[in-house]
Design an enzyme around this catalytic site. Sequence first.
Site, PDB file in Angstrom:
ATOM      1  CE1 TYR A 142      79.769 116.764 -37.734  1.00 48.48           C
ATOM      2  CE2 TYR A 142      77.393 116.475 -37.762  1.00 48.48           C
ATOM      3  CZ  TYR A 142      78.624 116.306 -38.353  1.00 48.48           C
ATOM      4  OH  TYR A 142      78.719 115.686 -39.572  1.00 48.48           O
ATOM      5  CG  ASP A 237      82.752 112.859 -30.621  1.00 46.84           C
ATOM      6  OD1 ASP A 237      81.847 113.297 -31.361  1.00 46.84           O
ATOM      7  OD2 ASP A 237      83.912 112.641 -31.041  1.00 46.84           O
ATOM      8  CE  LYS A 265      87.006 117.081 -36.302  1.00 44.49           C
ATOM      9  NZ  LYS A 265      86.689 117.861 -37.500  1.00 44.49           N
TER      10      LYS A 265
HETATM   11  P1  KE4 Z   1      84.029 113.236 -39.526  1.00 42.61           P
HETATM   12  O1  KE4 Z   1      83.063 112.158 -39.927  1.00 42.61           O
HETATM   13  O2  KE4 Z   1      83.706 114.570 -40.193  1.00 42.61           O
HETATM   14  O3  KE4 Z   1      85.496 112.817 -39.716  1.00 42.61           O
HETATM   15  O4  KE4 Z   1      83.896 113.482 -37.957  1.00 42.61           O
HETATM   16  C1  KE4 Z   1      82.643 113.829 -37.428  1.00 42.61           C
HETATM   17  C2  KE4 Z   1      82.820 114.508 -36.079  1.00 42.61           C
HETATM   18  C3  KE4 Z   1      82.618 113.769 -34.933  1.00 42.61           C
HETATM   19  N1  KE4 Z   1      82.762 114.318 -33.703  1.00 42.61           N
HETATM   20  C4  KE4 Z   1      83.141 115.614 -33.567  1.00 42.61           C
HETATM   21  C5  KE4 Z   1      83.298 116.190 -32.183  1.00 42.61           C
HETATM   22  C6  KE4 Z   1      83.386 116.410 -34.708  1.00 42.61           C
HETATM   23  O5  KE4 Z   1      83.758 117.713 -34.551  1.00 42.61           O
HETATM   24  C7  KE4 Z   1      83.219 115.864 -35.995  1.00 42.61           C
HETATM   25  C8  KE4 Z   1      83.425 116.673 -37.270  1.00 42.61           C
HETATM   26  N2  KE4 Z   1      83.677 118.063 -37.076  1.00 42.61           N
HETATM   27  C9  KE4 Z   1      83.315 118.958 -38.179  1.00 42.61           C
HETATM   28  C10 KE4 Z   1      83.692 120.373 -37.745  1.00 42.61           C
HETATM   29  N3  KE4 Z   1      82.614 121.090 -37.230  1.00 42.61           N
HETATM   30  C11 KE4 Z   1      83.989 118.556 -39.456  1.00 42.61           C
HETATM   31  C12 KE4 Z   1      83.829 119.570 -40.574  1.00 42.61           C
HETATM   32  C13 KE4 Z   1      82.869 119.088 -41.625  1.00 42.61           C
HETATM   33  O6  KE4 Z   1      81.775 118.564 -41.274  1.00 42.61           O
HETATM   34  O7  KE4 Z   1      83.197 119.286 -42.831  1.00 42.61           O
END
Ligand code: KE4
Length: 428
Positions: A142, A237, A265
């Site tokens: 993801y 990523d 993060k």
């Molecule tokens: P954000 O747009 O949520 O800040 O980041 C997206 C993203 C991009 N790349 C990786 C490897 C990520 O894990 C994420 C977001 N991770 C999720 C956890 N599974 C965030 C939790 C959520 O979607 O509320």
Amino acid sequence: MTRNQELFERARKIIPGGVNSPVRAFRSVGGTPPFIASGLGPHVFDAEGLRYLDYVCSWGPLILGHAHPDVVRAVQEAATKGLSFGAPTQGEVELAELLVKLVPSMDMLRLVSSGTEATMSAIRLARGFTGRDAIIKFEGCYHGHADSLLVKAGSGALTFGNPSSGGVPADLAKHTLVLDYNSVDQLEDAFRQHGDKIAAVIVEPVAGNMNLIAPKTEFLKTLRELCSRHGAVLIFDEVMTGFRVGINSAQGLYGITPDLSTFGKVIGGGMPLGAFGGRRDIMEKIAPLGPVYQAGTLSGNPLSVAAGLATLRLIQQPGFYASLSAKTLRLTEGLSAAGRKHGVALSAQAVGGMFGLYFRATPPTSYAEVMESDKETFNRFFHAMLAAGQYLAPSAFEAGFVSAAHSEADIDSTVAAADAILASLRMT
Ligand code: KE4
């Protein structure tokens, strides 16, 4: 009705699913999510005043634990000078200089407000730099919710993708090829067939969104070689792995140099902050220097930058990752031992300060293997642990996180709770 249930009922009337991000709704595990009122160190406290030992850590950012005094003070001090200016600030320069120092593969970078913005911008930049449209991602990975990344595998292994979400045009999804994570053969076939059309490969260098899947060394090495040979941009990523698996992130841990990297993060320490960066010749294609447009009202926001600088300064302390990794390993070894002791098919593994917990006998190495995990038993285990004050990620398909604020005694309390629960699970 409990306070959490009352709040959840109110929320669901006016926010889809009652949450501002789907995984928080507990739909994978069922039940009512605790509404968190505060956090301190390794703990969060819900609206009913119940205390939980937190292994979600806001899905990775809170590597120092909640409300670290240095981070809170940095944000408070920044706030007294104004919240946002829409103009360059010294803090952004200092943060960019620190990130370039800590991530040698980045000659240049741009700050944004989320991981999604970082990966969306990196994909557009790779397409603009190469003049190509096709991208490769991996099933189970993801990268945020940009349209080109909400794509699932096509009918055949090497056919282009179909939308994995409503609202994503099929005409856009067809430019994304979805392969199996850790499959060297599929990578070689894909580049053999489509090499000259591929703008970029985007990969989680340690997968954390299908639970934790560690990369096979051959997989990352082959990725690097094929991208170089075919002129495709290799995007790591590192939104989740960045400064989570080590001070030099996953690229330093595995010794692979990507062309672009994305972060989020941890670099914001809990505040909205992301970044994308890499080779100068690629980054100079970004507006206003080059033809690839990218922008953001709150990009490099002073409060986020203050939190990020405070966090990144603290994680550079000698021994920080040795201690964090040792505590995470103590957790996974304790959980695995408890599973063996009670004859429950349970395994666990740690990579730096992140971990996977699987209700299957051995840690999975692929998406197909992780999907064989016993989800129902995980869900029962999850709720029993929550009732015992142990807050795991509310899904069998998410990674977990330890913070520097977790003590060995905290870790041991988690193992002891798991031991008691696994004993009872065995009975039923
Ligand atoms: P954000 O747009 O949520 O800040 O980041 C997206 C993203 C991009 N790349 C990786 C490897 C990520 O894990 C994420 C977001 N991770 C999720 C956890 N599974 C965030 C939790 C959520 O979607 O509320």
